[in-house]
Design an enzyme around this catalytic site. Sequence first.
Site, PDB file in Angstrom:
ATOM      1  N   ASP A 133       1.183  -1.084  -0.392  1.00 14.10           N
ATOM      2  CA  ASP A 133      -0.220  -0.417   0.051  1.00 14.10           C
ATOM      3  C   ASP A 133       0.690   1.614  -0.282  1.00 14.10           C
ATOM      4  OD1 ASP A 133       1.616  -0.296   2.817  1.00 14.10           O
ATOM      5  OD2 ASP A 133      -1.181  -0.899   3.510  1.00 14.10           O
TER       6      ASP A 133
ATOM      7  N   THR B 259      11.581   3.509   5.300  1.00  9.61           N
ATOM      8  CA  THR B 259      10.252   2.807   5.525  1.00  9.61           C
ATOM      9  C   THR B 259       9.053   2.834   5.261  1.00  9.61           C
ATOM     10  OG1 THR B 259      10.309   0.381   5.611  1.00  9.61           O
ATOM     11  CG2 THR B 259      10.637   1.782   8.048  1.00  9.61           C
TER      12      THR B 259
ATOM     13  N   HIS C 124     -26.133   0.465  48.168  1.00  8.72           N
ATOM     14  CA  HIS C 124     -26.416  -0.849  48.391  1.00  8.72           C
ATOM     15  C   HIS C 124     -28.492  -1.567  47.478  1.00  8.72           C
ATOM     16  CE1 HIS C 124     -22.971  -2.015  50.380  1.00  8.72           C
ATOM     17  NE2 HIS C 124     -22.851  -0.711  51.420  1.00  8.72           N
TER      18      HIS C 124
ATOM     19  N   GLN D 138      11.801  -0.609  14.036  1.00  9.59           N
ATOM     20  CA  GLN D 138      11.158  -0.094  12.504  1.00  9.59           C
ATOM     21  C   GLN D 138       9.699   0.626  12.810  1.00  9.59           C
ATOM     22  OE1 GLN D 138       9.325  -2.627   9.471  1.00  9.59           O
ATOM     23  NE2 GLN D 138      11.401  -2.710   8.739  1.00  9.59           N
TER      24      GLN D 138
ATOM     25  N   SER E  85     -43.006  -0.437  22.229  1.00  8.02           N
ATOM     26  CA  SER E  85     -42.676  -2.095  22.118  1.00  8.02           C
ATOM     27  C   SER E  85     -43.633  -2.782  21.349  1.00  8.02           C
ATOM     28  CB  SER E  85     -43.623  -2.207  23.756  1.00  8.02           C
ATOM     29  OG  SER E  85     -43.232  -3.848  23.708  1.00  8.02           O
TER      30      SER E  85
END
Length: 447
Positions: free
Chosen positions: A91, A120, A169, A246, A294
């Site tokens: 690419d 690169t 809780h 790299q 619904s």
Amino acid sequence: MKLSALTAISPIDGRYHNSTKDLSSYFSEAALINFRVYVEIEYFISLCELPLPQLKHFDNKHFDALRAVYIQFNDADAEAIKEIEKTTNHDVKAVEYFIKDKFSDLALDEFKEFIHFGLTSQDINNTAIPHSFKLAVQESYLPNLQELLSHLKERVIEWSKIPMLAHTHGQPASPTLLGKELQVFVERIEAQLTHLQSIPFSAKFGGATGNFNAHHVAYPEINWVDFANNFVNNRLGLNRSQFTTQIEHYDNFAAHCDALKRINNILIDLNRDMWAYISMNYFKQKIKAGEVGSSAMPHKVNPIDFENSEGNLGIANALFEHLAAKLPISRLQRDLTDSTVLRNIGVPVAHTLIALKSTLRGFNKLLLNESAIASDLEANWPVVAEAIQTILRREGYPNPYEALKDLTRTNQQINQNTMAEFIDRLNVSDQVKNELKAITPSNYTGI
């Protein structure tokens, strides 16, 4: 079958296309190609400005024409590069050949071999992708998050004086203020946003194994480290990693993913709380003509936006977690696993964007049900027991906690009258009794 919103495999490009289409400018294949062209051309211009001896006579009047290649980049250009890639099967090399063709069009053939000079492919990918990611965060993610934050701050002010029963809780607890509970999420998001914005967008730029081998052997007199730092940091607006293989080591990229994941976790927490408040009838939702809650139960108006957001945030976090865990690991000087994984960075960002918009849409549908909130407070007089026993402690009253415990844990209904009767039996002054009787679930809300 023609690709469309109806035939797309991913809901990002299908059902939710309208919410995510702007991200194509940063994360699509065409966008990645465009960003690669941008880096290659700006690199060539930087070599001219250095200048390399062979580029000393390059006329800078051509710079605008070169920059027009990426500024005016279009679908036909992207398709031309993909056609070249069919032959190269690479690419980035296809991008290089495309730019060389453009040089020929501009009668600049003598300079073509300084396109991609000494580089690169990862010098291009590991600058193009961080650049695109940076732009996506700054131009798409942050504005959407800030829009949600601004809305939350407005609601904090609007609901700052609305007393509400807290639940710890899952049980009734000391009352709080609705606005303050939202401010908790505002503070959490802003704290993590500050951290997110402190992380550099790091990039790799240093040749095949990060040492400028090719650059140095050709031009040993040039300080290539200084050149690369200036190019990446100042020209591209990124942060060059000084010692790499790299590829970029992706540690800061992983930190971005982790920071985005933490913000998403906070939003999941917010969505679940809002869902719970709706289920408790603290909020009703605006009804839109024609909408159905619904397929079987006509009365329902479901909290679908908060649920949609929670689901998309979960998918986003699973991908952010994988990116953060995988990308910093590469065999020796590199393997190719980062390449295919990195191509998916737009996916969790897209799911996050869908979620942000869904949460905001959910908030815009909310209708505060003050009567239900007040009724819940009135039905839970035992929550003022904390206040009463604390004042009794102040007064030196013996075993105040135990006295309130015996009262509030009986099966009798505790209300304002039973609480007043309890107070009247206490061996304290009338002044303290009046102070205690003035405490109600609606005004015992702290600071």
